[in-house]
Design an enzyme around this catalytic site. Structure first.
Site, PDB file in Angstrom:
ATOM      1  N   ARG A 151       1.648 -11.038 -16.074  1.00  0.00           N
ATOM      2  CA  ARG A 151       2.454  -9.872 -16.503  1.00  0.00           C
ATOM      3  C   ARG A 151       2.381  -9.533 -17.983  1.00  0.00           C
ATOM      4  NH1 ARG A 151       2.464  -8.286 -11.493  1.00  0.00           N
ATOM      5  NH2 ARG A 151       4.104  -9.074 -10.157  1.00  0.00           N
ATOM      6  N   ASP A 163      -7.256  -5.651  -8.688  1.00  0.00           N
ATOM      7  CA  ASP A 163      -6.227  -6.182  -7.785  1.00  0.00           C
ATOM      8  C   ASP A 163      -4.890  -5.460  -7.940  1.00  0.00           C
ATOM      9  OD1 ASP A 163      -5.211  -8.138  -5.859  1.00  0.00           O
ATOM     10  OD2 ASP A 163      -3.927  -8.715  -7.524  1.00  0.00           O
ATOM     11  N   ASP A 184      -1.594 -15.945  -5.608  1.00  0.00           N
ATOM     12  CA  ASP A 184      -1.138 -14.554  -5.822  1.00  0.00           C
ATOM     13  C   ASP A 184       0.284 -14.553  -6.389  1.00  0.00           C
ATOM     14  OD1 ASP A 184      -1.131 -11.815  -6.001  1.00  0.00           O
ATOM     15  OD2 ASP A 184      -0.811 -11.456  -3.871  1.00  0.00           O
ATOM     16  N   HIS A 233       8.650 -11.126 -10.092  1.00  0.00           N
ATOM     17  CA  HIS A 233       9.463  -9.936 -10.346  1.00  0.00           C
ATOM     18  C   HIS A 233      10.878 -10.413 -10.670  1.00  0.00           C
ATOM     19  CE1 HIS A 233       6.431  -7.066  -9.027  1.00  0.00           C
ATOM     20  NE2 HIS A 233       6.217  -7.797  -7.943  1.00  0.00           N
TER      21      HIS A 233
HETATM   22  O1  DOR Z   1       2.344  -8.552  -3.545  1.00  0.00           O
HETATM   23  C1  DOR Z   1       1.585  -8.265  -4.452  1.00  0.00           C
HETATM   24  N1  DOR Z   1       1.992  -8.201  -5.730  1.00  0.00           N
HETATM   25  N2  DOR Z   1       0.304  -7.977  -4.152  1.00  0.00           N
HETATM   26  C2  DOR Z   1      -0.557  -7.493  -5.065  1.00  0.00           C
HETATM   27  O2  DOR Z   1      -1.697  -7.256  -4.736  1.00  0.00           O
HETATM   28  C3  DOR Z   1      -0.106  -7.230  -6.461  1.00  0.00           C
HETATM   29  C4  DOR Z   1       1.052  -8.081  -6.791  1.00  0.00           C
HETATM   30  C5  DOR Z   1       1.749  -7.679  -8.064  1.00  0.00           C
HETATM   31  O3  DOR Z   1       1.070  -7.461  -9.078  1.00  0.00           O
HETATM   32  O4  DOR Z   1       2.987  -7.645  -8.070  1.00  0.00           O
END
Ligand code: DOR
Length: 429
Positions: free
Chosen positions: A66, A154, A307, A311
């Site tokens: 991020r 991505d 992945d 958030h």
């Molecule tokens: O769930 C996801 N979050 N899939 C993605 O491909 C991007 C990622 C994000 O950057 O939050």
């Protein structure tokens, strides 16, 4: 830095085919010896690893740190600390930041910030297209000179097959892979969860498996055409697994990764509008999970990648269709994968291979990454307690992202200690 001797553990080093009781000596930031009984002369700080697994530090091919732009969600400092807690000593950072990592200056920013603040190694991935807009190629050559390990937009697929073909041609002259997010946009648009009965019950728009399968098929055709290396990110469908299996049988240069959540959870986690289970690609059905596990076992799927998509609570605490996609995964990856081991589905050694030797092969030896512990390799080590039971307590997460559907869950299998460059950077309580 003290010299470290790890004794009495079971060393699992899949790159070297080692699985046995072996001690490991670390000095000067490198592995200096593995063996039994008689370590080299010297002063050693002893780490007792009886009953534990000793393995190369994990490598994550796919995480979101991020920074720059969304430091309220994660920074290179906090994301790499979360990596350390998860047993990862190398993480590859996706470029969907703000601004995106699409040129050499942005690439240098990631490397310099990591050098100043990172707890573990961060290998940048550069964008395929300028601004991730899918229109023009980004500065692939310049980013390669600055050390990116591949290229990806991505978060979205490259919509234009023509642009992706060009990207593959450039990337192969640079000896680097293209890492694709597989999602056909017109089919997935507006979708919130897997298309099917759960979507219907929740009254939410679905994302069909075909959205992934179409891009996987298209990209395999382009890899066949260009001879480029194609890496398929976070595979989630049974159709994708069978397409990749066929492509590999044909000798196409394709590799694939799967996340711990797609291997262990289904769309049912989204019932009750659980926004922490909202992820892209979406959690699918148990038939898909079974195919992913089979693909992991037979080698169709090369690696496990988190992945990690942090958030904030605020981001996720809202109506389902307003919540962003993503699961914070670094700190729970090993514990959740151990469910597959404890239920007898996947051997522990295979899980370790998918987190070490396999991603190292995809990185292709860049930055001295071997994913193994032979003398001369970086002193990046993880010590694992396969039977320790623990509860996922998001209040002690070091990631700023506490967005996991596993909060409060009991897991068996824990990272006990992480060593990076010969230094202990994490130790469980
Ligand atoms: O769930 C996801 N979050 N899939 C993605 O491909 C991007 C990622 C994000 O950057 O939050």
């Amino acid at each position: 830095m003290k010299n470290i001797l790890i004794t009495n553990g079971r060393l699992i080093d899949p790159a070297l085919g080692i699985d046995g009781k072996l001690d490991v000596a670390l000095a000067g930031g490198k592995v200096v010896w593995t063996g039994n009984g008689h370590p080299p002369e010297g002063q050693w700080e002893i780490i007792e690893a009886e009953g534990k697994i000793v393995a190369p530090g994990f490598i994550d091919l796919h995480c979101h740190l991020r920074q720059p732009g969304s430091e309220h969600k994660e920074t290179i400092a906090t994301g790499t600390q979360a990596a350390a807690r998860g047993g990862f000593t190398t993480v590859c950072a996706m470029p969907n930041t703000d601004p995106p990592i699409d040129n050499q200056v942005a690439t240098a920013f990631i490397l310099n910030t990591t050098a100043a603040e990172g707890a573990v190694r961060v290998l940048p991935i550069g964008c395929i297209s300028r601004g991730r807009r899918g229109e023009q190629l980004a500065e692939l050559g310049e980013m390669a000179e600055f050390g990116v390990i591949g290229f990806s937009d991505d978060g979205s697929s490259v919509p234009s097959a023509r642009l992706l073909k060009q990207a593959m041609e450039y990337a192969s002259t640079l000896g680097l892979p293209v890492l694709e997010h597989c999602e056909e946009m017109s089919l997935a648009e507006g979708g919130q969860v897997n298309e099917g009965i759960i979507a219907t019950r929740l009254g939410l728009a679905g994302i069909p498996n075909a959205a992934e399968d179409i891009i996987v098929a298209r990209d395999i055709a382009l890899a066949r055409l260009t001879g480029a290396r194609l890496h398929l990110c976070h595979i989630s469908t049974r159709g994708a697994v069978s397409l990749i299996r066929q492509a590999k049988a044909e000798g196409i240069r394709v590799s694939a990764e799967v996340t711990p959540h797609h291997l262990t959870l289904t769309e049912a986690r989204c019932l009750n509008y659980e926004t922490n289970a909202k992820v892209n690609p979406p959690l699918r059905t148990s038939a898909d999970v079974e195919a992913l596990i089979a693909g992991l076992i037979d080698g169709t799927i090369d690696a496990v990648a988190t992945d990690h998509a942090p958030h904030t609570d605020n981001d996720k605490c809202c109506e389902f269709n307003l919540a962003p996609f993503g699961i914070s995964g670094l700190e729970t990856a090993f514990g959740s994968l151990m469910k597959l081991v404890h239920t007898g589905r996947v051997p522990l050694e295979l899980i370790i291979e998918k987190l070490t030797a396999a991603p190292a092969r995809i990185i292709g030896g860049l930055h001295g990454i071997t994913g193994s512990l032979k003398p001369g390799d970086p002193a990046d080590v993880v010590i694992l307690d396969p039977n320790a039971e623990w509860t996922v307590d998001i209040s002690v997460f070091v990631s700023k992202g506490r967005n996991t559907p596993l909060a409060g869950e009991q897991l068996k299998g824990q990272v006990a200690l992480t060593i990076y460059g010969g230094k202990i950077i994490y130790q469980a309580d």
